[in-house]
Structure formats: C-alpha cells, structure tokens
Design an enzyme around this catalytic site. Sequence first.
Site, mmCIF file in Angstrom:
data_model
loop_
_atom_site.group_PDB
_atom_site.id
_atom_site.type_symbol
_atom_site.label_atom_id
_atom_site.label_comp_id
_atom_site.label_asym_id
_atom_site.label_seq_id
_atom_site.Cartn_x
_atom_site.Cartn_y
_atom_site.Cartn_z
ATOM 1 N N LYS A 1 0.808 -1.228 0.000
ATOM 2 C CA LYS A 1 0.000 0.000 0.000
ATOM 3 C C LYS A 1 0.840 1.277 0.000
ATOM 4 O O LYS A 1 0.368 2.334 -0.433
ATOM 5 C CB LYS A 1 -0.917 0.011 1.230
ATOM 6 C CG LYS A 1 -1.995 -1.061 1.206
ATOM 7 C CD LYS A 1 -3.189 -0.638 0.384
ATOM 8 C CE LYS A 1 -4.348 -1.611 0.565
ATOM 9 N NZ LYS A 1 -5.521 -1.202 -0.236
ATOM 10 N N SER B 1 1.024 -9.812 -0.303
ATOM 11 C CA SER B 1 0.723 -8.383 -0.286
ATOM 12 C C SER B 1 1.129 -7.655 0.993
ATOM 13 O O SER B 1 1.396 -6.454 0.952
ATOM 14 C CB SER B 1 -0.771 -8.172 -0.541
ATOM 15 O OG SER B 1 -1.529 -8.873 0.416
#
Lengths: 325, 325
Positions: A52, A303
């Site tokens: 992110k 992720s």
Amino acid sequence: MIPSYKFVLAAARQLDGVAHRTPVMHGRTLDKLCGAYVLLKCENFQRTGSFKFRGAYYALASLPETDRARGVLTYSSGNHAQALALAGQLLGVAVTVVMPTTAPAVKQAAAASYGAEIIHYDPAQTSREALGHQIAQARGLTLIPPYDHPHVVAGQGTVAKEFLEEVGSLDVLLVPCGGGGLLAGSALSVRALAPQCRLIGVEPERADDATRSFQTGRLHQVHNPDTIADGARTPSLGQITFPIIRRYVDDMVTVSEEAILQSMYFLWERLKLVVEPTGALALAALWEGKVAVANQRVGVIISGGNVELRQALSWFAQGPPCSQR
Amino acid sequence: MIPSYKFVLAAARQLDGVAHRTPVMHGRTLDKLCGAYVLLKCENFQRTGSFKFRGAYYALASLPETDRARGVLTYSSGNHAQALALAGQLLGVAVTVVMPTTAPAVKQAAAASYGAEIIHYDPAQTSREALGHQIAQARGLTLIPPYDHPHVVAGQGTVAKEFLEEVGSLDVLLVPCGGGGLLAGSALSVRALAPQCRLIGVEPERADDATRSFQTGRLHQVHNPDTIADGARTPSLGQITFPIIRRYVDDMVTVSEEAILQSMYFLWERLKLVVEPTGALALAALWEGKVAVANQRVGVIISGGNVELRQALSWFAQGPPCSQR
C-alpha cells in the site's frame, strides 16, 4: 479516469529510492507441494509492511501543492492508513485516518506512530466511505481512498512491474483482491510487459464480491464479510478498478478460510515469512488447487505482513492447520 | 587443521547454485532505534532454515567417496542435523543424527523428512559428543560435527563473504556464537575482505563460555545452560574454532534473555522475519547497547529461523516484551 501503463512507469520513477524493491523468494518445498515453479514477490517487506505504501506515496506526491497544504484524509482497514501516514510524514502532508474500531491494534498504532490523526468508527453502525467523505468535506481535506484512485492503482502496478523485470517471465500471476487496487495495477503492468501471462485475482469465498462482479459484469457488494483476510473485507471493487479488472484479468477464484490459514502457516513455518491473512490469499489458491499450474512458472504476490503476533498465535493454536504438510 | 580463507573460496564454489544467496534486509525503524545503519544478512532464508546448510553441504561434498558410501553421523541441537540430512539427500549419503529429546519437534521432524535416521538421547544423562563418537565407531560412520571441523567452518565463512560482497563495506559485523563455526568462518572472510571491520561475537549471558574463553585464552565450558537460544547451548568452542576466534575476533559480548526475546519480537513484528532465538542474538547486542555503533555501518548475521510457531508465540504472549519499542 482509467490509468494506463504510462502511469505505472511514472509511479515507478517517483518511487525509485523511496519504496523498497522487495525481494522475490523461492522455496523448493513449495514447488513440490504445488507441482510448479513458484516465485513469491514479498511486499510484506515493503515500507509500512505492505504494498500500500506504493500507491499512497505516489498519490500524495502527485497532489497539487495547494491540496497538500490543506492535508488529506483516508478510510482504511489499516494498511493503506499506515502507508498514507508514512507518505505524509515523508512529504510533509498532514494525514487524517478514519479507521474501524475493529482494525488490528498494530495497524492503528503504526498509523499513529507516523503522525496521522486517527478517527475511529464502528463498522457495524456506519460506512467508512460515508463518514470519510463527510469529514473530508467539513475540513477541506483531499480524500485519498484506499484503492479507487488512478494514482493509487498506478502505484500498486509497480509491484508486478518489478516482479516481471526481476524474474523475466511468468505463465501465471496470482494477486490478492480486496478493492482491486493491486489487481488492477498488476493488470496494467502484466498486459504491457507479459501479454501471454495469465492474470488471476484471488479473494476469500466469504467476500466474493469481486468474483461475482467479474463474472456478471455488474458491480456486486458484500457488507462487513466474516473473513480472516481483513484486507479483503472491502465492500466492492471501485469505479476505476472494476473496468480494468473486467477487461484485463483472465479469471477470479475464491479460497476457503482454512486454505488462507494453512497457506499463512506454511509461509511462517517453512519460508520464515511473517504474512498477514490477506497476504496469503494468492498462495491459498495454489494450496486449494483452484488454478491449473502444473510445471508452470507461477508468480504469487504476498501483499503484506501486518498482523498482531498474539492474534496469529491464537489462530495457529486452534489445531494443526496444515493437513497437507 | 586450521582452515584459511582459501577454504572459504573453495566452499563458495561448491555451494554456488546449491545454497541460497540469502537477501540482505534493511529497515529504517531499526536504524533509528540503533542510531546506526544496520544491515541484516538473513540466513533464516537459507535452505533448511539456517546457515548450517553451507558447512554441512561443503563437508559432505569434500568427503572421500569411500567414506560417503559408508554414511555419516552427527550430533546437533537441530539445525546442523537438518542441514546435514538435506546435504546427504542431495549428495546420496546416508545420514544418522544423534539428537536430544529436548530438541524442538519442528527440527526433529525436518531432519527426518530429509531421510535421516534419528537417534534420541537425554541431554541430562549423557553428552552428545560421547554418544556420537560411540555410535559412529560401532557403525563405521564418519562423524561430521556441528562446528569443530575445517570444512564446516569454511562453509559457514561463505555467509560473511557474501554479505561483504553485497554491501561493500562494514564498520562492525555482529555474529551469533554457539560452538563458534559461524564466528570462526566469518573471521576468515572478514580478515581477508575487510581487515578494518570490527568483528564481534555474541552469546547469551547464561551461556558465556566463549566469552570467557576469549578473554582468558583457555577453553571454558558450560553444561546444558538455561538459555532460550538453543543454538548457543553448546558446551564450548572447539579445537578448530577457538584459535581462530581468539586470533581474529575483536571482541565477544553477552546479552540477556530479555534482549534476545525483545530483538526476536522486533524482527517478527516490524521486519516480518521469522527468526529463532539464536538467530536474534547478534541484534540483541545492539538492542542492549553492548557495542558502540553510533552512525556506523553495522552488519548483523541472522543465523536461522527454525522455531516452533506455537512456542514462539507463547513466549511473546507472556507480556509485552518490547519495552524499548
């Protein structure tokens, strides 16, 4: 505005020297289990512990100076919040975060540690989108949403770009999917760099809105789904991510909670990687045999790794999670 | 026979394409905590989960064919056993392992999974060295001890060699010390490649035999010390490792059990690395401020990641271990 691969290239230039070029890991035991050559792009080692940071930093860096001076706001289950908080700290932009009271304490503490102002809400009572827009308007802040934003998508696209550049080629790329920022960004890079590579999004069975949207062509929603993968509890794909995913992604698959936990356990125990449940989603698709990969070169995006260790313990303690081990 | 750096070069050639070139990690939060530029060489990502694979493989590969055909034996708290078991599997050599009943189940299972024969002993009743020699003699097996062996030391030396080659230079290198194989091997590489680099060995306060041996010049022993760092429960340095350490190492420091646990927790939570207690020893020396490193380039060898997750998480659950965070 639907971003193109040129946006990903611009994001990569902006992130050069700021974001980590995360390592690609490979394990022979995993290959044997999967019957394929499996490469893991480890964004759990990215700054703030997830991919992110890429999108958040690129979005903030691309903001006009007048907007930066007023500050920004976001709503997030956590990883985007931390990422934006750090990006704000690095770029001198005030960051406000609307965060559910149920977000892991480690994520809340991290966002606060980077100097963000945290505003809590009860996810059972209100939607984060509604509250976020309301506060942003009242305070004159620019909203930087966690995925439905062209610069955010472009920033996330640098993960697959780096991955393909490092490993040369892939037959399949598996990408976790919540709101679709990482998956849509990956689609831009894969279509530009490896048009023959099958691109597959993975989400929890219990939060299968993106899979249904992908299959039917219209946007499906879920409300506060009960999945261990907190990053995939997003209500739906976005106005920007959905068309990209619908057009460029080859397939979507869903995985069980058990497979997520088993994959996560394997990553910790055998590969020595601290990975959060959402970070194990893509591997879970291999674990459950949801994608045909025999003897292929398979890329898996891990992720993120932001999980409370004690929480993970309690999951792992509920019995031997790895029936296939 | 005391090996020279030429042995390390030979080991590196033998290990090329067989052992992983493990990644070097860096985290800005860690830099801030330590007031230095800290680089971690992550041997927890080595095959079998620790640096031990390097020495074990090189030792087996260097063995005459007639000895290989009869098979080999070792005693080990676990990591060397797994490493030798895998090396034996790769090179077609039968491996017998004498292992304490108290060794973590994950380590025992891993050695067995690579096809080794496991013989258990009670560490309170007998010494592993005595039992190991006895069985080896009775069965005609070649003993491959976990550290006091020239090829093992040379193989372990490839860790520091790779590390220095990748990062260019270091002001200080911190290395965990049990029997001294990794530390002695590091000494050979550091003295050849970076003569100005300070080389410091780290062991638990509760198992400070190597520190006392280093300081006094004669070999001190400990018996079954009560430290969380099971890889440092070795009774003493060896006939080969001690002279190398005494001659080439700049200093030895000891760390508390609390610092080991805190460093380990930090590595898991913030850097997303699954590291075993012994693997966190070198970082613990920074954590406790045992080494002056202000503004220096500091290398830290993370030696391994083989720990039972439930065990680790139960340690973490005993309270907030990171008072400095």
